[in-house]
Design an enzyme around this catalytic site. Structure first.
Site, PDB file in Angstrom:
ATOM      1  N   ASP A 118      -0.148  31.430  40.644  1.00 47.82           N
ATOM      2  CA  ASP A 118      -0.063  31.156  39.288  1.00 47.82           C
ATOM      3  C   ASP A 118       1.160  31.686  38.837  1.00 47.82           C
ATOM      4  O   ASP A 118       1.866  30.982  37.920  1.00 47.82           O
ATOM      5  CB  ASP A 118      -1.210  31.797  38.409  1.00 47.82           C
ATOM      6  N   TYR A 225      -1.648  23.810  32.002  1.00 47.55           N
ATOM      7  CA  TYR A 225      -2.462  24.998  31.707  1.00 47.55           C
ATOM      8  C   TYR A 225      -1.809  25.534  30.400  1.00 47.55           C
ATOM      9  O   TYR A 225      -0.708  25.523  29.751  1.00 47.55           O
ATOM     10  CB  TYR A 225      -1.838  26.204  32.872  1.00 47.55           C
TER      11      TYR A 225
END
Length: 228
Positions: A118, A225
């Site tokens: 991430d 995201y």
């Protein structure tokens, strides 16, 4: 510069809050690109007594232009990275336990799972060791140079941190708070990697397609995201 000094002060105070430093270890800086000035933590000043007014302003040659204290002993490293990478707005150096352990072991922090992916596109690299000549010469400047040597032409915001062999981690970001955020994540994924490899010493890296998905959904051109 008062606003930037306040931001750098607040970012430095996040280091003990997140358990990344002991005593006066660690430092955060940020750069004003238009003015060519960098704000950085003063050297050896305790976090408990430090104030925003204590932050030191230096020019790109390292000359103090504002402040009563000497700047961090790592200032030359910060400046070298700012000179090389225009996308950097903030830099942090700590001796956080697990990231430093990987540095002392001389190993990159392996990308083993999605938490790592991430934030970091691939392993968090470890630099080579500095030579005796490099250490006895301009040590802090040469630390910056070996970081640059290791990163090569990679986009630094795709790999927003590194461990310097036998020394410790450096992280960076678009500003001081972003740099600290990445330093916190680096410490967490360093801990996770150590635990995971202890459970399964033969553990392989994260699948490349899974790493690509997690990094790109957060940082890619079509990222989705979070909130806009």
């Amino acid at each position: 510069m008062q606003k930037l000094k306040q931001q750098v002060f607040e970012a430095n105070m996040e280091l003990p809050r997140y358990g990344l430093v002991t005593f006066t270890w660690g430092n955060v800086s940020a750069i004003d690109r238009e003015r060519g000035l960098v704000v950085i933590k003063p050297s050896g000043v305790a976090y408990e007594t430090m104030k925003a007014a204590d932050m030191v302003v230096v020019d790109m040659s390292g000359k103090v232009v504002e402040g009563e204290y000497r700047p961090s002993s790592d200032t030359a490293t910060h400046l070298e990275l700012y000179r090389r990478y225009p996308s950097l707005g903030g830099i942090v150096h700590t001796h956080s336990t697990h990231a430093t352990a990987w540095a002392q072991a001389g190993l990159a922090i392996p990308a083993l799972g999605t938490t790592h992916a991430d934030y970091f596109f691939g392993d968090i690299p470890c630099t080579r060791g500095l030579s005796e000549e490099e250490v006895q010469g301009e040590y802090e400047l040469n630390t910056g140079k070996v970081i640059i040597e290791t990163l090569g032409n990679a986009e630094p915001l795709h790999t927003p941190g590194i461990v310097v062999y036998q020394h410790g981690p450096f992280a960076w970001g678009k500003d001081a708070h972003d740099a600290v955020h990445n330093a916190v994540v680096m410490e967490e994924v360093a801990k996770m990697a150590w635990i995971a490899r202890g459970i399964n010493p033969q553990l392989n890296h994260i699948d490349s397609f899974l790493m690509n998905k997690h990094f790109m959904r957060k940082h890619g051109p079509n990222a989705y995201y979070g909130q806009k």
